[in-house]
Write a protein that holds these residues in place. Sequence first.
Motif, PDB file in Angstrom:
ATOM      1  N   ARG A 106      17.227   5.114  31.901  1.00  0.00           N
ATOM      2  CA  ARG A 106      17.156   6.493  31.399  1.00  0.00           C
ATOM      3  C   ARG A 106      16.612   6.583  29.979  1.00  0.00           C
ATOM      4  NH1 ARG A 106      16.057  10.223  29.317  1.00  0.00           N
ATOM      5  NH2 ARG A 106      16.953  12.336  29.250  1.00  0.00           N
ATOM      6  N   HIS A 107      17.086   5.706  29.095  1.00  0.00           N
ATOM      7  CA  HIS A 107      16.796   5.894  27.665  1.00  0.00           C
ATOM      8  C   HIS A 107      15.663   5.026  27.134  1.00  0.00           C
ATOM      9  CE1 HIS A 107      20.128   8.654  27.249  1.00  0.00           C
ATOM     10  NE2 HIS A 107      20.858   7.812  27.960  1.00  0.00           N
ATOM     11  N   VAL A 108      15.116   4.160  27.982  1.00  0.00           N
ATOM     12  CA  VAL A 108      13.901   3.426  27.607  1.00  0.00           C
ATOM     13  C   VAL A 108      12.779   3.758  28.587  1.00  0.00           C
ATOM     14  CG1 VAL A 108      12.825   1.165  27.289  1.00  0.00           C
ATOM     15  CG2 VAL A 108      15.122   1.568  26.426  1.00  0.00           C
ATOM     16  N   LYS A 147       4.892  -2.271  17.018  1.00  0.00           N
ATOM     17  CA  LYS A 147       5.915  -1.892  16.045  1.00  0.00           C
ATOM     18  C   LYS A 147       7.309  -2.129  16.627  1.00  0.00           C
ATOM     19  CE  LYS A 147       2.995   1.645  13.918  1.00  0.00           C
ATOM     20  NZ  LYS A 147       2.816   3.103  13.672  1.00  0.00           N
ATOM     21  N   LEU A 148       8.226  -2.535  15.764  1.00  0.00           N
ATOM     22  CA  LEU A 148       9.570  -2.869  16.225  1.00  0.00           C
ATOM     23  C   LEU A 148      10.252  -1.701  16.922  1.00  0.00           C
ATOM     24  CD1 LEU A 148      10.934  -5.052  13.287  1.00  0.00           C
ATOM     25  CD2 LEU A 148      10.269  -5.808  15.567  1.00  0.00           C
ATOM     26  N   ASP A 149      10.046  -0.469  16.410  1.00  0.00           N
ATOM     27  CA  ASP A 149      10.696   0.672  17.049  1.00  0.00           C
ATOM     28  C   ASP A 149       9.994   1.099  18.332  1.00  0.00           C
ATOM     29  OD1 ASP A 149       8.416   1.766  15.969  1.00  0.00           O
ATOM     30  OD2 ASP A 149       9.432   3.281  14.750  1.00  0.00           O
ATOM     31  N   SER A 150       8.912   0.373  18.703  1.00  0.00           N
ATOM     32  CA  SER A 150       8.210   0.643  19.956  1.00  0.00           C
ATOM     33  C   SER A 150       8.502  -0.416  21.018  1.00  0.00           C
ATOM     34  CB  SER A 150       6.695   0.714  19.711  1.00  0.00           C
ATOM     35  OG  SER A 150       6.376   1.802  18.863  1.00  0.00           O
ATOM     36  N   ILE A 151       9.453  -1.314  20.728  1.00  0.00           N
ATOM     37  CA  ILE A 151       9.863  -2.333  21.693  1.00  0.00           C
ATOM     38  C   ILE A 151      11.257  -1.972  22.201  1.00  0.00           C
ATOM     39  CG2 ILE A 151      10.245  -4.781  22.132  1.00  0.00           C
ATOM     40  CD1 ILE A 151       8.528  -5.404  19.665  1.00  0.00           C
ATOM     41  N   GLY A 152      11.346  -1.561  23.454  1.00  0.00           N
ATOM     42  CA  GLY A 152      12.633  -1.199  24.030  1.00  0.00           C
ATOM     43  C   GLY A 152      13.298  -2.392  24.691  1.00  0.00           C
ATOM     44  N   TYR A 153      14.619  -2.390  24.721  1.00  0.00           N
ATOM     45  CA  TYR A 153      15.373  -3.427  25.422  1.00  0.00           C
ATOM     46  C   TYR A 153      16.709  -2.835  25.845  1.00  0.00           C
ATOM     47  CZ  TYR A 153      17.249  -3.941  20.670  1.00  0.00           C
ATOM     48  OH  TYR A 153      17.791  -3.694  19.430  1.00  0.00           O
ATOM     49  N   ASN A 154      17.393  -3.511  26.746  1.00  0.00           N
ATOM     50  CA  ASN A 154      18.641  -2.962  27.282  1.00  0.00           C
ATOM     51  C   ASN A 154      19.789  -3.185  26.307  1.00  0.00           C
ATOM     52  OD1 ASN A 154      18.132  -5.704  28.054  1.00  0.00           O
ATOM     53  ND2 ASN A 154      19.879  -5.653  29.422  1.00  0.00           N
ATOM     54  N   TYR A 206      21.929   4.284  22.583  1.00  0.00           N
ATOM     55  CA  TYR A 206      20.514   4.556  22.344  1.00  0.00           C
ATOM     56  C   TYR A 206      20.384   5.815  21.485  1.00  0.00           C
ATOM     57  CZ  TYR A 206      19.394   1.280  26.147  1.00  0.00           C
ATOM     58  OH  TYR A 206      19.284   0.169  26.938  1.00  0.00           O
ATOM     59  N   PRO A 207      19.320   5.928  20.677  1.00  0.00           N
ATOM     60  CA  PRO A 207      19.153   7.120  19.850  1.00  0.00           C
ATOM     61  C   PRO A 207      19.171   8.423  20.646  1.00  0.00           C
ATOM     62  CG  PRO A 207      17.615   5.427  19.150  1.00  0.00           C
ATOM     63  CD  PRO A 207      18.266   4.917  20.398  1.00  0.00           C
ATOM     64  N   SER A 208      18.644   8.385  21.877  1.00  0.00           N
ATOM     65  CA  SER A 208      18.569   9.599  22.686  1.00  0.00           C
ATOM     66  C   SER A 208      19.803   9.814  23.571  1.00  0.00           C
ATOM     67  CB  SER A 208      17.331   9.554  23.582  1.00  0.00           C
ATOM     68  OG  SER A 208      17.379   8.423  24.443  1.00  0.00           O
ATOM     69  N   GLU A 209      20.747   8.861  23.507  1.00  0.00           N
ATOM     70  CA  GLU A 209      21.898   8.925  24.414  1.00  0.00           C
ATOM     71  C   GLU A 209      22.925   9.943  23.912  1.00  0.00           C
ATOM     72  OE1 GLU A 209      24.626   5.639  26.821  1.00  0.00           O
ATOM     73  OE2 GLU A 209      23.441   5.042  25.074  1.00  0.00           O
ATOM     74  N   ASN A 210      23.364  10.783  24.806  1.00  0.00           N
ATOM     75  CA  ASN A 210      24.331  11.825  24.461  1.00  0.00           C
ATOM     76  C   ASN A 210      25.664  11.173  24.084  1.00  0.00           C
ATOM     77  OD1 ASN A 210      26.247  13.957  24.509  1.00  0.00           O
ATOM     78  ND2 ASN A 210      24.962  15.125  25.914  1.00  0.00           N
TER      79      ASN A 210
END
Length: 493
Positions: free
Chosen positions: A439-441, A472-479, A486-490
């Motif tokens: 969901r968040h990545v 960029k580091l903030d463009s590499i997603g991981y679980n 996650y930043p977008s997680e409620n």
Amino acid sequence: MNNLPVVKLGIVAVSRDCFPIELSQKRRAAIKAAYKGDLYECPVTVENEQDMLKAVEDVKKAECNALVVFLGNFGPETPETLIAKNFDGPCMFVAAAEGDGDMINGRGDAYCGMLNCSYNLKMRHLQGYIPEYPVGTADDIAKMIGEFVPIARAVIGVRNLKIITFGPRPQDFFACNAPIKGLYELGVEIEENSELDLLVSFKEHENDPRIPEVCADMAKEMGEGSYYEDLNVKMAQFELTLLDWAENHKGARKYVAFADKCWPAFPSQFGFEPCYVNSRLASRGIPVSCEVDIYGALSEYIGLCISDDAVTLLDINNSVPKYIYDEDIAGKYDYALTDTFMGFHCGNTPECKMCSSRAVKYQLIQHRLLEPAGSEPDFTRGTLEGDIAASDITFYRLQCNSDGELVSYVAEGEILDVPTRSFGGIGIFAIPEMGRFYRHVLVEKNFPHHGAVMFGHYGKAMFEVLKLLGVKLDSIGYNQPKGVRYPSENPFA
């Protein structure tokens, strides 16, 4: 064809001129003795810029394509970082730990020097690989060098790669229509061709004298009863077409990967599905991605370089039914239902990564779409189907997003030893906290449905390769592990 770089490592010691040069030289020799692989020891110890030029010239003459820059003492900030600027290949920067016994004349202060080295690399916008803890004894650094080899191999490979495509990217698979701007930024070359170009070349390979030998190899690989004998000649003809195209179209590049359009026109015009041939090339180190997925081919090639093993490309396809979870996963594996999913494709996974029940079959979905209802499969045959064997895996992708920025994700997990009860080349995957990662990545960051798979845990190396390639580091997603939001997680969910 040899489609993987061979890393030839060199080590260059550096020395701050107010420290004993013998300290760097002695510690460099200890690393050479401790490392079990091939490591060229540059005789020039760099104290100034002229030394740097001599050292770079020396390692180039020795045909090194990757370097270990070793701070045997504090090190000269400018010359040591200019090595990375003047050497055309990946460079690792490491520093000596103390422990030689003499803490008066034998103290090197490389722990301090590494800080200035890192600062100067950034000031000059130079990329260098710095391990997680870059300070160590000879044995420690020998281990770091071993971890650097697959990282260097991937960087060298990408910088010398050409991706060859056939056919426009499919209309209804916009996920495969990523901007190619990111390829050029990575140093990857691309050659785009039409399906007609491929068909012409395929016809020119009719009656190729090498076909019987390839047919015999296919029969030996699959075993009696596991292939369509009447299709082997056409598939062998196609395999030779791709291999010859790769050799003849590399141009100035050393390595190739393919991204081919495999439907809907391909099977009716060529007379078979290309999946099994694609799987054979992938097993030999030449990735062939489906649906003209250019970044899928790139991702596969990077994984090939890192793992030095066959890779595959799969759809992040479907959820695992609860009845399968209850029967075969719950109580046997420490995963929630939402940690699992099925990875699927029509049949491009290398034979060596599949269960023994695998066989060349027909593409059920294409059969429904392209052949008369109720008819026996004809030109939709040619997939390699069966459950993918249980294994540790790394699931990952490098992609260019709609803004032309490079983005990626990496997650480690496993393929479970659980029957899928389904069709295609397919396996039940488990990744810790997959539901939240999905969901968040994957969804949140707009990744496409294709993911590349390495058969083993290679997340650490993949993460470092992505950094060296400029993602960029903030463009590499991981679980994220449980409890890390996650930043977008409620936060109230």
